[in-house]
Scaffold this active site. Structure first.
Site: not given
Ligand code: DDH
Length: 300
Positions: A43, A47, A171, A187
């Site tokens: 992540r 990002h 995810h 998830w």
């Protein structure tokens, strides 16, 4: 002859294999989340790069802007300081690597270590922050929104519908944290192993809307067959994840990736590699040409 000393733990500038090894060694985190820093590394990489805007050539991983409040303090980046702190020992061992390279490489190494595909990665990002290239906040996706928003965010970076779906398959890893994004739960059942399970569950489970105590809406599944005392942590989908299954242009790709893990791995690797290169300009040898800095990089 070289004498061995504590310094011998460090590496020669350019020894990315040594950095990869040390990133991999940072993944095992007993007691943290599901025992791995892998998802939060992925992540962080995403990002750092996902602020890119093709039209103005601003944002992107070059410059490692998240070190500064303007970008690091964006609520969308809440929790990513955890990942940056986990990577600090690696930076200390290999001070010649830039943060921008370290964070993107950490995503690539984490993905591979969690059973994912090889992603082509090239070094050369700098830590030089050009104020005119700093991204404004609001460039990263908002999970509460719909298909138009997803397209607006990802088209801005130069991705198409197929790539949006492929990238969203990330995810399969990690979880929502109440104290970061405000969303809650993983998830999939095995959130530290990369696979196409996210797409399978998205299509095959009966997702029920759930409003969290903070007012956010997500979708939730718990196995109705299990007796109360054996119930596992419920699984979740974000509103933006659900959109992938309902939108007529996204959903055929969700089905393809649910059916064909190899295709998903191939497409994910390609799209993720493209993401990490946004805003980086290279010559034919792969050397970065937009390094208009003497401040960034390693100063010996
Ligand atoms: Fe994501 N993501 N993401 N995501 N993401 C969250 C967690 C993780 C959205 C929102 C959230 C991508 C796309 C989207 C990962 C990778 C990727 C969380 C929870 C939210 C919210 C954060 C928290 O509470 O800690 C939205 C919206 C989108 C979208 O609209 C498409 C993409 C493209 C990637 C990628 O890597 C290519 C990963 C990994 C996590 C798990 C992090 C963790 O700490 O665990």
């Amino acid at each position: 002859r070289y004498f061995l000393s504590a310094e011998s733990m460090a590496s020669q500038p350019g020894d990315y294999a040594a950095v990869r090894k040390d990133i991999a060694a940072q993944l095992n985190k007993p007691g943290y989340d599901d025992g791995s820093a892998g998802p939060v590394f992925l992540r962080l990489a995403w990002h750092s790069a996902g602020t890119y805007d093709l039209e103005t050539d601003t944002g992107g991983s070059n410059g490692a802007g998240m070190r500064y409040e303007a970008e690091g303090g964006d609520p969308a980046n809440a929790g990513l300081q955890v990942a940056r702190t986990f990577l600090e020992p690696v930076k200390e061992r290999h001070p010649w690597i830039t943060y921008a390279d370290l964070w993107t490489l950490a995503g690539v190494v984490a993905l591979k270590e969690m059973g994912g595909p090889d992603v082509k990665w090239l070094p050369g990002r700098t830590d030089y922050v050009d104020d005119s290239k700093l991204p404004p906040r609001g460039r990263l996706p908002d999970a509460e929104q719909g298909a138009d928003h997803l397209r607006q965010i990802f088209y801005r970076m130069g991705f198409n519908d197929q790539e949006i779906v492929a990238l969203s398959g990330a995810h399969n890893l990690g979880r929502g944290h109440m104290d970061r994004s405000g969303y809650d739960g993983p998830w999939v059942n095995n959130p530290t192993r990369f696979s196409n399970q996210f797409f399978k569950l998205l299509l095959n489970l009966e997702w029920k809307p759930r409003t969290l105590s903070n007012g956010l809406k997500q979708f939730s599944y718990s196995d109705p067959e299990l007796p109360e005392d054996e119930k596992e942590e419920p699984l979740m989908m974000l509103p933006t994840d659900m959109v992938l299954a309902s939108d007529p242009a996204f959903s055929p790709w969700v089905k393809k990736y649910a059916d064909d893990k190899d295709l998903f791995f191939k497409d994910f690797a390609k799209a993720f590699g493209k993401l990490l290169e946004l805003g980086i300009k290279r010559d034919e040898q792969g050397n970065v040409t937009n390094t208009d800095n003497v401040l960034g990089g390693y100063i010996s």
